[in-house]
Structures are given as C-alpha cells and as structure tokens.
Scaffold this motif. Structure first.
Motif, short mmCIF file in Angstrom:
data_model
loop_
_atom_site.label_atom_id
_atom_site.label_comp_id
_atom_site.label_asym_id
_atom_site.label_seq_id
_atom_site.Cartn_x
_atom_site.Cartn_y
_atom_site.Cartn_z
N LYS A 1 1.13 13.82 12.79
CA LYS A 1 0.63 12.60 12.02
C LYS A 1 1.73 11.86 11.21
O LYS A 1 2.40 12.78 10.62
N PHE A 2 1.45 10.60 11.04
CA PHE A 2 2.22 9.99 10.11
C PHE A 2 1.59 9.05 9.25
O PHE A 2 0.45 8.61 9.53
N THR A 3 2.01 9.12 7.98
CA THR A 3 1.34 8.30 7.01
C THR A 3 1.79 6.91 6.64
O THR A 3 2.71 6.54 7.46
N LYS A 4 0.99 6.12 6.34
CA LYS A 4 1.25 4.60 6.18
C LYS A 4 2.68 4.62 5.50
O LYS A 4 3.32 4.06 5.67
N GLU A 5 2.65 5.39 4.28
CA GLU A 5 4.02 5.28 3.72
C GLU A 5 5.26 5.58 4.61
O GLU A 5 6.39 4.94 4.24
N GLN A 6 5.23 6.46 5.69
CA GLN A 6 6.17 6.89 6.25
C GLN A 6 6.55 5.71 7.24
O GLN A 6 7.75 5.62 7.63
N ILE A 7 5.55 5.15 7.71
CA ILE A 7 5.93 4.20 8.55
C ILE A 7 6.28 2.66 7.81
O ILE A 7 6.97 2.28 8.19
N ILE A 8 5.99 2.43 6.67
CA ILE A 8 6.28 1.65 5.87
C ILE A 8 7.77 1.88 5.49
O ILE A 8 8.69 0.90 5.46
N ASP A 9 8.34 3.05 5.13
CA ASP A 9 9.66 3.54 4.95
C ASP A 9 10.55 3.28 6.17
O ASP A 9 11.49 2.65 6.00
N LYS B 1 -3.43 -2.30 11.98
CA LYS B 1 -4.11 -3.10 13.21
C LYS B 1 -2.90 -3.65 13.97
O LYS B 1 -3.26 -3.70 15.38
N ASN B 2 -2.10 -4.37 13.30
CA ASN B 2 -1.06 -5.15 14.11
C ASN B 2 0.25 -5.25 13.27
O ASN B 2 0.12 -4.75 12.25
N ILE B 3 1.17 -6.04 13.93
CA ILE B 3 2.52 -5.98 13.10
C ILE B 3 2.31 -6.79 11.95
O ILE B 3 3.04 -6.65 10.97
N ASN B 4 1.44 -7.70 11.83
CA ASN B 4 1.26 -8.62 10.74
C ASN B 4 0.86 -7.78 9.45
O ASN B 4 1.08 -7.89 8.15
N GLU B 5 -0.11 -6.88 9.74
CA GLU B 5 -0.64 -6.16 8.58
C GLU B 5 0.44 -5.27 8.29
O GLU B 5 0.40 -4.89 6.90
N LEU B 6 1.20 -4.65 8.95
CA LEU B 6 2.17 -3.77 8.56
C LEU B 6 3.43 -4.56 7.71
O LEU B 6 3.88 -4.17 6.67
N ILE B 7 3.72 -5.90 8.13
CA ILE B 7 4.64 -6.63 7.57
C ILE B 7 4.12 -7.05 5.96
O ILE B 7 5.02 -6.90 4.92
N GLU B 8 2.85 -7.22 5.89
CA GLU B 8 2.14 -7.50 4.47
C GLU B 8 2.45 -6.17 3.72
O GLU B 8 2.77 -6.37 2.47
N ALA B 9 2.36 -5.04 4.13
CA ALA B 9 2.42 -3.84 3.42
C ALA B 9 3.93 -3.70 3.00
O ALA B 9 4.45 -3.21 2.03
N LEU B 10 4.95 -4.10 4.02
CA LEU B 10 6.35 -4.00 3.81
C LEU B 10 6.61 -5.05 2.71
O LEU B 10 7.45 -4.60 1.69
N ILE B 11 6.23 -6.24 2.76
CA ILE B 11 6.35 -7.26 1.45
C ILE B 11 5.93 -6.72 0.15
O ILE B 11 6.78 -6.87 -0.78
#
Length: 191
Positions: free
Chosen positions: A6-14, A49-59
């Motif tokens: 399992k990967f956390t949101k934080e690991q994915i954002i990292d 949900k999608n790459i846009n949601e991930l990019i928002e978290a990255l920003i």
C-alpha cells in the motif's frame, strides 16, 4: 501471492515531487509516478481520482515548501526574509521555479490571492515599513515582486555572474528594497 503493498498519498506526492524537481510538473504522468514508487498505477488511482487531483496536491506541497523557506529565514525583517526565501526557491528548485513563474499555467492561479494578504500582514510587522497603509504596502510589494522575480529568474537560469553568492544577491535585493521604501516615504511626505 504476497500481500499488496500500500502506498500513502504522501508517498505518491513525494514521488510526483521528485519527478517535478527534475522534469517539471507538465511531465508528470501516472506511469512515471508508478515507476518512481515501484508499482503499477493502481495504488495511485486508489488515492487520487485523476492526474489533476494529484497535481493539486503537489502544488499544495510546493506552496508549503516555499512557506517553509520563508519561516526558516526568520531574521526579524519579514520583507528581507520574503526576498531571501524566493531566491532560495529559485536556486534550490530552479526547474519548478521556471515552470511556475516563467510559463503560462493554471497551477498558481490562486497563489497570489492566498499569499498577498499574508505577505501584507508580514510586512506590517516590519519596523522599516511602519506608517504605511495597506494600499501603500501593496504597491511596495508589487514593485519589489517585479524586481525580485527578475533577479530570481536570472538565478534560476544561471544568468548571474558565477562569483555571486547568496549574500551578494541579498545585498542587491536589500539595496533595491531600500530604494523602493525611500521612494515611497518621499512620495508620502510630499502628499
């Protein structure tokens, strides 16, 4: 068959941040992130949900880093600290700086709306800026932002003389700030 990792949101954002630091935000894909974490794309889609949601978290992460750089300066002179934090960001994260500041994008559309009121509040704490109203502080901030962004662009693109170090850059920035503040005081005294 072994247990699923399992990967956390934080690991994915990292992982996304590591890609963004070297390749830029526009080059982030779910597949690249999956390669970075050593997985399929499935765990990414479990968290986003999608790459846009991930990019928002990255920003949000990038904004947090820029705010942390400001907090780390903490000289007691907020105006100086803002400039130094910006120069540090341009130096340490030049790919991100160029992408966020020098390219037309939607990533930073809300940044100024969120940050300008906070920066004005910090400026109100600066003894050098005592006596200026909110409108005057906004004008001073805009003038310094124009100068500071120009200097930061030069830093991010390696356009400064090689022998210039952070202190040299801060001396230039401080000198410009003193000129802007002096000019604002003179204008205020004439009116």
């Amino acid at each position: 068959m072994g247990p699923k990792i399992k990967f956390t949101k934080e690991q994915i954002i990292d992982a996304a941040f590591e890609i963004a630091k070297t390749e830029g935000i526009d080059n982030i894909t779910m597949r690249k992130i999956a390669e970075e974490i050593g997985s399929s794309v499935a765990p990414i889609y479990v968290n986003f949900k999608n790459i846009n949601e991930l990019i928002e978290a990255l920003i949000e992460r990038i904004i947090g880093i820029s705010q942390q750089l400001f907090i780390e300066e903490n000289t007691g002179n907020p105006f100086y600290d803002m400039g130094k934090a910006s120069l540090r960001f341009a130096m340490e994260y030049s790919v991100l700086f160029r992408e966020l500041v020098m390219k037309s994008n939607s990533y930073m559309k809300d940044y100024d709306e969120k940050m300008i009121p906070a920066l004005i509040e910090e400026m109100k704490k600066d003894p050098e800026l005592e006596g200026f109203g909110e409108g005057e502080l906004k004008t001073i901030l805009l003038k310094m932002k124009i100068f500071q962004l120009g200097l930061s662009v030069m830093v991010a693109n390696g356009l400064m003389p090689k022998d210039y170090e952070m202190q040299d850059l801060m001396d230039i920035l401080s000198s410009a700030a003193n000129d802007v503040i002096l000019s604002a005081r003179l204008s205020k005294s004439k009116s």
